[in-house]
Structure formats: structure tokens, C-alpha cells
Scaffold this motif. Structure first.
Motif, PDB file in Angstrom:
ATOM      1  N   ARG A 240      46.959  40.886  43.662  1.00 40.84           N
ATOM      2  CA  ARG A 240      45.618  41.201  44.104  1.00 40.84           C
ATOM      3  C   ARG A 240      45.480  42.510  44.422  1.00 40.84           C
ATOM      4  N   SER A 241      46.575  43.225  44.953  1.00 42.74           N
ATOM      5  CA  SER A 241      46.581  44.878  45.159  1.00 42.74           C
ATOM      6  C   SER A 241      46.468  45.349  43.587  1.00 42.74           C
ATOM      7  N   GLU A 242      47.065  45.065  42.842  1.00 42.50           N
ATOM      8  CA  GLU A 242      47.211  45.603  41.621  1.00 42.50           C
ATOM      9  C   GLU A 242      45.831  45.385  41.024  1.00 42.50           C
ATOM     10  N   GLN A 243      45.130  44.284  40.918  1.00 42.73           N
ATOM     11  CA  GLN A 243      43.945  43.952  40.520  1.00 42.73           C
ATOM     12  C   GLN A 243      42.788  45.065  40.962  1.00 42.73           C
ATOM     13  N   GLU A 244      42.918  44.833  42.385  1.00 40.99           N
ATOM     14  CA  GLU A 244      42.119  45.861  43.050  1.00 40.99           C
ATOM     15  C   GLU A 244      42.144  47.252  42.414  1.00 40.99           C
ATOM     16  N   GLN A 245      43.329  47.817  42.414  1.00 40.20           N
ATOM     17  CA  GLN A 245      43.431  49.285  41.962  1.00 40.20           C
ATOM     18  C   GLN A 245      42.986  49.214  40.316  1.00 40.20           C
ATOM     19  N   GLN A 246      43.104  48.429  39.669  1.00 36.15           N
ATOM     20  CA  GLN A 246      42.666  48.388  38.224  1.00 36.15           C
ATOM     21  C   GLN A 246      41.104  48.189  38.165  1.00 36.15           C
ATOM     22  N   GLU A 247      40.305  47.606  39.171  1.00 36.74           N
ATOM     23  CA  GLU A 247      38.981  47.415  39.292  1.00 36.74           C
ATOM     24  C   GLU A 247      38.387  48.570  39.709  1.00 36.74           C
ATOM     25  N   LYS A 248      39.187  49.297  40.681  1.00 36.37           N
ATOM     26  CA  LYS A 248      38.462  50.814  41.083  1.00 36.37           C
ATOM     27  C   LYS A 248      38.679  51.503  40.271  1.00 36.37           C
ATOM     28  N   ALA A 249      39.746  51.451  39.180  1.00 34.71           N
ATOM     29  CA  ALA A 249      39.866  52.607  38.154  1.00 34.71           C
ATOM     30  C   ALA A 249      38.721  52.412  37.181  1.00 34.71           C
ATOM     31  N   ILE A 250      38.202  50.895  36.749  1.00 35.21           N
ATOM     32  CA  ILE A 250      37.121  50.763  35.762  1.00 35.21           C
ATOM     33  C   ILE A 250      35.880  51.316  36.567  1.00 35.21           C
ATOM     34  N   ILE A 251      35.473  51.078  38.084  1.00 39.42           N
ATOM     35  CA  ILE A 251      34.467  51.361  38.498  1.00 39.42           C
ATOM     36  C   ILE A 251      34.216  52.956  38.485  1.00 39.42           C
ATOM     37  N   GLU A 252      35.301  53.715  38.877  1.00 39.42           N
ATOM     38  CA  GLU A 252      35.245  55.067  38.696  1.00 39.42           C
ATOM     39  C   GLU A 252      35.123  55.484  37.252  1.00 39.42           C
ATOM     40  N   LYS A 253      35.602  54.842  36.135  1.00 38.04           N
ATOM     41  CA  LYS A 253      35.212  55.255  34.921  1.00 38.04           C
ATOM     42  C   LYS A 253      33.704  55.009  34.617  1.00 38.04           C
ATOM     43  N   LEU A 254      33.216  53.974  34.992  1.00 39.58           N
ATOM     44  CA  LEU A 254      31.848  53.684  34.796  1.00 39.58           C
ATOM     45  C   LEU A 254      30.904  54.688  35.435  1.00 39.58           C
ATOM     46  N   ARG A 255      31.428  55.221  36.759  1.00 40.02           N
ATOM     47  CA  ARG A 255      30.589  56.030  37.687  1.00 40.02           C
ATOM     48  C   ARG A 255      30.714  57.412  36.722  1.00 40.02           C
TER      49      ARG A 255
END
Length: 107
Positions: free
Chosen positions: A49-64
Motif C-alpha cells: 500500500r505504501s509503494e502504491q501511494e508513492q506511485q500515485e503521488k508521483a502520477i499526480i505530481e506529473k499530471l499537475r
């Protein structure tokens, strides 16, 4: 490789720890897993779950970043210019709210 051993103490003076300790004592009543397997699965799920959250945060930052770059390409209207918009104030407010709602979906 030598097995890694971990000892866990549950303080009876702490209400939360006492509740968790009681759950662990009665674990065999709740599930067919051993206490060892239960803890290993719990930690493994937490790691995933921690790894998935980090990946999601990275994707969100790329989108931003992409949205910011795209928005920089739009010209900003000068309110003092002679070319006035045909939209009413209510239409402009609704349009601005719509743009903000769309941006919130990405943030």
C-alpha cells in the motif's frame, strides 16, 4: 539465512494496545492463520500500500506539472483591453467555477 525474530509487547495500561493485544491473543478464534502469518501478511500489505501511494503521488505530481505547462501556453486576458468579452458576469463566474472544478479533479 537465520530467521528474523521480533518480539511485540502490548501494554495493558494503554487502552489501544490492550485491545490489540487481546485481539492477537484470540486470533485463532477469528481466523485460521497463525499469529506469525497474520503479522507477516499485515506488514506485507502495508508495504504494498505504501509503494502504491508513492506511485500515485508521483502520477499526480506529473499530471499537475503537465497541467501547469499547458496552462502557461494560454494567454492571460488583460482586463483593460478594448476587446471586451460578450459574456455576462454570471457567465464568467460560472465558467471560472467550471475551470476550478475541472482542476480539482486532477489535484
Amino acid at each position: 539465512m537465520k530467521p528474523y525474530t521480533l518480539t511485540i509487547r502490548f501494554r495493558e495500561t494503554d487502552e489501544y494496545e490492550a485491545e490489540v493485544g487481546a485481539f492477537m491473543r484470540d486470533l485463532s478464534k477469528h481466523t485460521d492463520k497463525s499469529k506469525n502469518r497474520f503479522i507477516i501478511d499485515l506488514i506485507g500489505d502495508y508495504m504494498k500500500r505504501s509503494e502504491q501511494e508513492q506511485q500515485e503521488k508521483a502520477i499526480i505530481e506529473k499530471l499537475r506539472k503537465m497541467i501547469r505547462e499547458e496552462l502557461q501556453g494560454f494567454a492571460v486576458a488583460n482586463p483593460d483591453s478594448e476587446d471586451k468579452s460578450e459574456m455576462t458576469e454570471d457567465e464568467e463566474a460560472a465558467n471560472a467555477a467550471s475551470v476550478l472544478d475541472d482542476l480539482e479533479l486532477f489535484c
